[in-house]
Design a protein around this motif. Structure first.
Motif, PDB file in Angstrom:
ATOM      1  N   GLU A 162      13.776  17.837  -4.650  1.00  0.00           N
ATOM      2  CA  GLU A 162      12.203  17.107  -4.586  1.00  0.00           C
ATOM      3  C   GLU A 162      12.248  17.135  -2.945  1.00  0.00           C
ATOM      4  N   ASP A 163      12.969  17.373  -2.167  1.00  0.00           N
ATOM      5  CA  ASP A 163      12.969  17.117  -0.744  1.00  0.00           C
ATOM      6  C   ASP A 163      12.581  18.587  -0.094  1.00  0.00           C
ATOM      7  N   THR A 203      10.605  21.871   1.084  1.00  0.00           N
ATOM      8  CA  THR A 203       9.417  22.083   1.652  1.00  0.00           C
ATOM      9  C   THR A 203       9.095  23.698   1.636  1.00  0.00           C
ATOM     10  N   LEU A 204       8.181  24.285   1.667  1.00  0.00           N
ATOM     11  CA  LEU A 204       7.868  25.588   1.813  1.00  0.00           C
ATOM     12  C   LEU A 204       8.282  26.031   3.156  1.00  0.00           C
ATOM     13  N   GLU A 205       8.339  25.127   4.263  1.00  0.00           N
ATOM     14  CA  GLU A 205       8.702  25.656   5.572  1.00  0.00           C
ATOM     15  C   GLU A 205      10.215  25.722   5.510  1.00  0.00           C
TER      16      GLU A 205
END
Length: 260
Positions: free
Chosen positions: A112-113, A115-117
């Motif tokens: 859930e943490d 990110t795409l980056e």
């Protein structure tokens, strides 16, 4: 009659590039290759570490002064392919083997943490770099089954761990990449080493509490009762370089972790 060295001399005189060779498993592969009579080129992102590693190797093997060199290569660079091509060109002459052990801080995090980056960043060294290395390598290597490229994944590609989904995706993808590259680059051989838990400097950026917990868990699980040592895991890399009949294969060295 002089003693034959049919097996122990198979790497003698070979030119081997070890990417990620300034510490951990990569350093031990470089060390074992020098001991086997090969000329070794070490690469990592840190020029100071490369120099220190070369100095350490020459303390142990002073007669190898003309067989050890090194060049920096930042695999996190946005111009990744240019950086890889520059490194291969700096090596000068044809290479017999390329060993890729480079990695970054393990991207351990709850899904859930993610990110795409962060997902894309985790791919740079672990996945994108090996693929672009393979693209550029052929023209810098001797042709034939005596030559090889050896990549590195991890046991998480074969056995999942909680909060390792980002890493596991790329680690598992390396299995498919290796098999396909073995066809695409033939007759140059391509293999993959899958170490289990090994304490190397890659863990320096992870909290001591997590490392201690993880170490204790592994020791309790594996039949050997021990965490892997880089100098032992390095033997698997030497094996696939020496065995001209081995390509498209995954070699696991994990203390029996997959049995439990």
């Amino acid at each position: 009659m002089a003693d034959s060295k049919k097996y122990t001399s198979k790497l003698s005189g070979k030119r081997i590039l070890v990417i990620g060779g300034s510490s951990g498993i990569g350093y031990c592969v470089a060390e074992a290759s020098v001991e086997s009579g090969a000329s070794v080129i070490i690469s990592s992102s840190n020029e100071t570490k490369i120099k220190a590693s070369i100095d350490n190797l020459l303390k142990t093997y002073p007669s190898a002064k003309d067989r050890v060199s090194g060049y920096p290569c930042d695999l996190s660079s946005p111009s990744l392919e240019f950086t890889i091509e520059k490194l291969l060109s700096q090596c000068g002459g044809k290479l017999d083997h390329i060993v890729f052990t480079a990695g970054g801080k393990p991207a351990i995090q709850k899904i859930e943490d993610a990110t795409l980056e962060g997902i894309q960043k985790a791919a740079m060294v672990r996945f994108n770099a090996p693929l672009l290395l393979a693209k550029q390598a052929r023209k810098h290597m001797n042709a034939g089954p005596a030559a090889s490229i050896t990549l590195t994944t991890g046991a998480v590609s074969e056995r999942p761990y909680k909060d390792w989904s980002v890493i596991a995706g790329y680690a598992s993808g390396l299995h498919g990449m290796t098999r396909n590259l073995a066809l695409d680059l033939a007759p140059i051989r391509v293999n993959l080493i899958s170490p289990g838990a090994v304490l190397t400097p890659l863990w320096d950026g992870v909290s001591k509490e997590y490392v201690d917990h993880f170490t204790k868990m592994i020791k309790e699980k594996v039949p050997t009762g021990e965490i892997g040592r880089p100098e032992d895991v390095a033997e698997s890399y030497l094996y696939v370089m020496r065995d001209w009949n081995c390509t498209g294969s995954v070699i696991s060295t994990n203390g029996g972790l997959l049995l439990t």
